[in-house]
Design a protein around this motif. Structure first.
Motif, PDB file in Angstrom:
ATOM      1  N   ASN A  59       0.753  -1.323  -0.281  1.00  0.00           N
ATOM      2  CA  ASN A  59       0.168   0.282   0.203  1.00  0.00           C
ATOM      3  C   ASN A  59       0.589   0.917   0.153  1.00  0.00           C
ATOM      4  OD1 ASN A  59      -2.744  -1.247   0.026  1.00  0.00           O
ATOM      5  ND2 ASN A  59      -2.341  -1.746   2.368  1.00  0.00           N
ATOM      6  N   TRP A  60       2.016   0.976   1.446  1.00  0.00           N
ATOM      7  CA  TRP A  60       2.604   2.627   0.112  1.00  0.00           C
ATOM      8  C   TRP A  60       3.495   2.601  -0.798  1.00  0.00           C
ATOM      9  CZ3 TRP A  60       8.112   2.730   2.698  1.00  0.00           C
ATOM     10  CH2 TRP A  60       8.266   4.553   3.230  1.00  0.00           C
ATOM     11  N   ALA A  61       3.888   1.889  -1.044  1.00  0.00           N
ATOM     12  CA  ALA A  61       4.626   1.757  -1.990  1.00  0.00           C
ATOM     13  C   ALA A  61       4.570   2.024  -3.722  1.00  0.00           C
ATOM     14  CB  ALA A  61       5.489   0.946  -2.117  1.00  0.00           C
ATOM     15  N   ILE A  62       3.446   0.906  -3.633  1.00  0.00           N
ATOM     16  CA  ILE A  62       2.238   1.153  -5.309  1.00  0.00           C
ATOM     17  C   ILE A  62       1.043   1.573  -4.952  1.00  0.00           C
ATOM     18  CG2 ILE A  62       1.143  -0.048  -6.789  1.00  0.00           C
ATOM     19  CD1 ILE A  62       2.776  -3.033  -6.016  1.00  0.00           C
ATOM     20  N   ILE A  63       0.643   2.345  -4.343  1.00  0.00           N
ATOM     21  CA  ILE A  63      -0.708   2.936  -4.110  1.00  0.00           C
ATOM     22  C   ILE A  63       0.490   4.421  -4.186  1.00  0.00           C
ATOM     23  CG2 ILE A  63      -2.130   4.357  -3.731  1.00  0.00           C
ATOM     24  CD1 ILE A  63      -3.176   1.750  -2.301  1.00  0.00           C
ATOM     25  N   SER A  64       1.107   4.952  -3.130  1.00  0.00           N
ATOM     26  CA  SER A  64       2.130   6.148  -3.435  1.00  0.00           C
ATOM     27  C   SER A  64       2.444   6.483  -4.852  1.00  0.00           C
ATOM     28  CB  SER A  64       2.632   6.351  -2.419  1.00  0.00           C
ATOM     29  OG  SER A  64       3.852   5.746  -3.181  1.00  0.00           O
ATOM     30  N   LEU A  65       2.908   5.169  -5.361  1.00  0.00           N
ATOM     31  CA  LEU A  65       3.698   5.974  -6.740  1.00  0.00           C
ATOM     32  C   LEU A  65       2.479   5.688  -8.057  1.00  0.00           C
ATOM     33  CD1 LEU A  65       6.169   5.815  -8.789  1.00  0.00           C
ATOM     34  CD2 LEU A  65       5.621   2.969  -9.134  1.00  0.00           C
ATOM     35  N   VAL A  66       1.356   5.639  -7.441  1.00  0.00           N
ATOM     36  CA  VAL A  66       0.440   5.698  -8.581  1.00  0.00           C
ATOM     37  C   VAL A  66       0.062   6.856  -8.191  1.00  0.00           C
ATOM     38  CG1 VAL A  66      -2.289   5.033  -9.811  1.00  0.00           C
ATOM     39  CG2 VAL A  66      -0.479   3.281  -8.853  1.00  0.00           C
ATOM     40  N   HIS A  67       0.141   7.643  -7.247  1.00  0.00           N
ATOM     41  CA  HIS A  67      -0.592   8.531  -7.370  1.00  0.00           C
ATOM     42  C   HIS A  67      -0.167   9.406  -7.368  1.00  0.00           C
ATOM     43  CE1 HIS A  67      -3.042  11.948  -5.101  1.00  0.00           C
ATOM     44  NE2 HIS A  67      -1.391  12.199  -4.659  1.00  0.00           N
TER      45      HIS A  67
END
Length: 79
Positions: A59-67
């Protein structure tokens, strides 16, 4: 349109969808591994801890990257 024209568009659009799918399946897998019936022996405790930290990292890495793909960085655009 040639391939050279469409390739940058594909490179911009595909990470949004592919990373979102990876995050969704990753969260689903971590939730399945953390169920109580999966924690019957001692090896499953290690899998539970791995799924807990994997859920946080996913959740921290991928979702912040998509954001970050859709939103501008205010530090680089402010004057």
């Amino acid at each position: 349109m040639s391939i050279a024209d469409t390739l940058p568009l594909v490179q911009q659009v595909m990470p949004r969808y592919i990373l979102f799918i990876i995050a969704a399946f990753g969260n689903l897998g971590h939730i399945i591994l953390s169920q109580k019936q999966r924690r019957l022996n001692s090896c499953s405790v290690y899998l539970f801890v791995k799924s807990f930290f994997g859920l946080i990292i996913t959740n921290w890495a991928i979702i912040s990257l998509v954001h970050a793909l859709d939103h501008t960085d205010f530090m680089s655009t402010s004057s």
